[in-house]
Design an enzyme around this catalytic site. Structure first.
Site, PDB file in Angstrom:
ATOM      1  N   GLN A  78      20.808  66.662  39.580  1.00 25.20           N
ATOM      2  CA  GLN A  78      21.141  65.196  39.415  1.00 25.20           C
ATOM      3  C   GLN A  78      20.117  64.214  38.438  1.00 25.20           C
ATOM      4  O   GLN A  78      19.727  63.533  39.025  1.00 25.20           O
ATOM      5  CB  GLN A  78      21.522  64.866  40.653  1.00 25.20           C
ATOM      6  CG  GLN A  78      22.256  63.313  40.638  1.00 25.20           C
ATOM      7  CD  GLN A  78      23.935  63.450  40.811  1.00 25.20           C
ATOM      8  OE1 GLN A  78      24.250  64.273  41.278  1.00 25.20           O
ATOM      9  NE2 GLN A  78      24.464  62.666  39.939  1.00 25.20           N
ATOM     10  N   PHE A  79      20.453  64.532  37.262  1.00 24.67           N
ATOM     11  CA  PHE A  79      19.340  63.928  36.340  1.00 24.67           C
ATOM     12  C   PHE A  79      19.849  62.494  36.428  1.00 24.67           C
ATOM     13  O   PHE A  79      18.585  61.319  36.313  1.00 24.67           O
ATOM     14  CB  PHE A  79      19.594  64.184  34.891  1.00 24.67           C
ATOM     15  CG  PHE A  79      20.455  63.954  34.189  1.00 24.67           C
ATOM     16  CD1 PHE A  79      20.648  62.806  33.164  1.00 24.67           C
ATOM     17  CD2 PHE A  79      21.608  64.652  34.113  1.00 24.67           C
ATOM     18  CE1 PHE A  79      21.678  62.487  32.701  1.00 24.67           C
ATOM     19  CE2 PHE A  79      22.865  64.451  33.341  1.00 24.67           C
ATOM     20  CZ  PHE A  79      23.059  63.254  32.613  1.00 24.67           C
ATOM     21  N   THR A  80      20.838  61.983  36.635  1.00 26.47           N
ATOM     22  CA  THR A  80      21.405  60.478  36.803  1.00 26.47           C
ATOM     23  C   THR A  80      20.840  59.934  37.893  1.00 26.47           C
ATOM     24  O   THR A  80      20.719  58.646  37.951  1.00 26.47           O
ATOM     25  CB  THR A  80      22.936  60.494  36.939  1.00 26.47           C
ATOM     26  OG1 THR A  80      23.302  60.890  38.204  1.00 26.47           O
ATOM     27  CG2 THR A  80      23.675  61.059  35.900  1.00 26.47           C
TER      28      THR A  80
END
Length: 148
Positions: A78-80
């Site tokens: 989950q890079f966000t």
């Protein structure tokens, strides 16, 4: 490295309508990797999460860990989690690691959990995933290795 850990009764991740990972009960872990993170951070988080005592004991106190309840982990990249929302309405993700580092440390995190005896199901790094879960509690814990 950042992680959002949600205690769940069940969870699954699908890609293009196909279920690629599922757990009965345990944790859904959303894992974000920063540009300066190393395997030391992924090991640290895996160890902390594997020992996190947020499952109820017989008297209802959050006192049990994954191993105590036969729990599993659904691990989702989950890079966000590194979104910067300070300016404007469109988040910037420049604070996230580049994909090669992100994937390597995501895989290292999952491997460490498995080495610790935790059953792990995963999504697909960089994939367009749909994650569904039945949140238990709800219990949601945030980790950030920059704050350790």
């Amino acid at each position: 490295m950042r992680a959002v850990v949600q205690r769940s009764l069940e969870a699954k991740v699908t890609i293009e309508g196909n279920t690629v990972g599922t757990i009965d009960h345990g944790f859904v872990v959303l894992l974000g990797v920063g540009p300066t993170d190393t395997e030391a951070e992924s090991d640290y988080l895996a160890e902390k999460i594997s020992k996190l005592r947020v499952f109820s004991d017989p008297v209802g106190k959050m006192n049990l860990a994954l191993a105590d309840v036969g729990g599993q982990v659904l691990s989702i990249s989950q890079f966000t989690l590194y979104a910067d929302t300070h300016r404007g309405n469109r988040p910037s993700f420049t604070g996230a690691a580049d994909p090669a580092l992100g994937d390597r440390l995501y895989q290292a995190f999952n491997a460490k959990l498995k080495a610790l005896g935790v059953p792990v199901a995963t999504g697909e790094f960089g994939g367009d995933m749909q994650v569904s879960l039945t949140n238990d509690g709800p219990v949601t814990i945030l980790f950030d290795t920059e704050a350790k």
